[in-house]
Design a protein around this motif. Structure first.
Motif, PDB file in Angstrom:
ATOM      1  N   ARG A 175       2.896  -8.269   5.538  1.00 12.06           N
ATOM      2  CA  ARG A 175       1.895  -7.951   6.769  1.00 12.06           C
ATOM      3  C   ARG A 175       0.367  -7.512   6.042  1.00 12.06           C
ATOM      4  O   ARG A 175       0.540  -6.962   5.151  1.00 12.06           O
ATOM      5  CB  ARG A 175       2.404  -6.679   7.343  1.00 12.06           C
ATOM      6  N   LYS A 176      -0.491  -8.324   6.479  1.00 12.29           N
ATOM      7  CA  LYS A 176      -1.918  -8.085   5.903  1.00 12.29           C
ATOM      8  C   LYS A 176      -2.318  -6.577   5.726  1.00 12.29           C
ATOM      9  O   LYS A 176      -2.845  -6.122   4.660  1.00 12.29           O
ATOM     10  CB  LYS A 176      -2.871  -8.838   6.542  1.00 12.29           C
ATOM     11  N   GLU A 177      -1.866  -5.676   6.703  1.00 15.26           N
ATOM     12  CA  GLU A 177      -2.282  -4.419   6.898  1.00 15.26           C
ATOM     13  C   GLU A 177      -1.619  -3.655   5.896  1.00 15.26           C
ATOM     14  O   GLU A 177      -1.838  -2.586   5.286  1.00 15.26           O
ATOM     15  CB  GLU A 177      -2.173  -3.689   8.040  1.00 15.26           C
ATOM     16  N   CYS A 178      -0.434  -4.178   5.263  1.00 11.79           N
ATOM     17  CA  CYS A 178       0.450  -3.609   3.957  1.00 11.79           C
ATOM     18  C   CYS A 178       0.197  -3.899   2.699  1.00 11.79           C
ATOM     19  O   CYS A 178       0.784  -3.252   1.825  1.00 11.79           O
ATOM     20  CB  CYS A 178       1.910  -3.563   4.550  1.00 11.79           C
ATOM     21  N   CYS A 179      -0.607  -4.703   2.460  1.00  7.14           N
ATOM     22  CA  CYS A 179      -0.697  -5.698   1.222  1.00  7.14           C
ATOM     23  C   CYS A 179      -1.989  -5.268   0.348  1.00  7.14           C
ATOM     24  O   CYS A 179      -2.842  -4.930   1.092  1.00  7.14           O
ATOM     25  CB  CYS A 179      -0.723  -7.115   1.430  1.00  7.14           C
ATOM     26  N   LYS A 180      -1.587  -4.903  -0.890  1.00  4.03           N
ATOM     27  CA  LYS A 180      -2.501  -4.649  -1.912  1.00  4.03           C
ATOM     28  C   LYS A 180      -2.401  -5.492  -3.063  1.00  4.03           C
ATOM     29  O   LYS A 180      -1.359  -5.577  -3.573  1.00  4.03           O
ATOM     30  CB  LYS A 180      -3.030  -3.234  -2.208  1.00  4.03           C
ATOM     31  N   LYS A 219       0.868  -1.228   0.038  1.00  3.03           N
ATOM     32  CA  LYS A 219      -0.234  -0.008  -0.019  1.00  3.03           C
ATOM     33  C   LYS A 219       0.904   1.219   0.016  1.00  3.03           C
ATOM     34  O   LYS A 219       0.487   2.173  -0.705  1.00  3.03           O
ATOM     35  CB  LYS A 219      -0.906  -0.043   1.404  1.00  3.03           C
ATOM     36  N   THR A 229      -0.388 -15.083  13.377  1.00  2.00           N
ATOM     37  CA  THR A 229      -1.192 -13.568  12.553  1.00  2.00           C
ATOM     38  C   THR A 229      -1.370 -14.088  11.260  1.00  2.00           C
ATOM     39  O   THR A 229      -0.349 -14.420  10.511  1.00  2.00           O
ATOM     40  CB  THR A 229      -0.208 -12.497  12.828  1.00  2.00           C
TER      41      THR A 229
END
Length: 166
Positions: A153-158, A20, A129
């Protein structure tokens, strides 16, 4: 009559395209020659007693580790699978340095998984996680050239793709 296929996308797996926000630091964690695991024997079609070059990288955004990158390349004596400066490159660029004669293709598998202990330690997150795991298999005429596993990291991926309509 050919049916239109609007659901086929071109997807870039370069880290700068799947994050992201861009990473701004890369750390080489190490490279070593290892014996293949059962998974590597299967995916790389190597003998259990063969050798594999393992290269580990960690990509950061500021001080946050965002991608743990494991690259597996069959070892061939006298042929270096990495560049002289040992800089971070795309996986296909690294493998293609020793394979200029053939056209390669990549097969990918994208899945949300619970992070294993090693990746969790590198990404500084609790084990199990959820992370995005992207596995790439680089092939030449159906012969494996290398395998890569990215833990993101899931919150950083797109993931973003583009389709070319007929």
């Amino acid at each position: 009559m050919l049916a239109k296929t609007n659901d086929k996308f071109v997807l870039s797996l370069k880290p700068e395209n799947i994050l992201k926000e861009p990473y701004n630091r890369v750390e080489l964690l190490g490279s070593e020659i290892i014996k293949p695991t059962i998974e590597l024997v299967y995916h790389l079609r190597v003998a259990p007693d063969s050798r594999i070059v393992l290269i580990n990288w960690l990509l950061f955004r500021d001080d946050l580790p965002v991608i743990y990158d494991n690259q597996f390349i069959p070892y061939f004596p006298g042929i270096s699978p990495w560049n002289d400066d040992f800089e971070y490159n795309s996986f296909s660029e690294i493998v293609n340095q020793r394979n200029h004669l053939y056209i390669t293709q990549e097969r990918i598998h994208i899945e949300a998984v619970g992070c294993d202990a090693q990746a969790a330690e590198k990404l500084n997150i609790p084990e199990d996680t959820p992370v995005m795991q992207i596995t790439q298999n680089l092939m030449d005429n159906d012969d494996p050239l290398g395998m890569r596993k990215l833990y993101i990291r899931k919150e950083c991926c797109k993931l973003t793709g583009i389709t070319y309509l007929p």
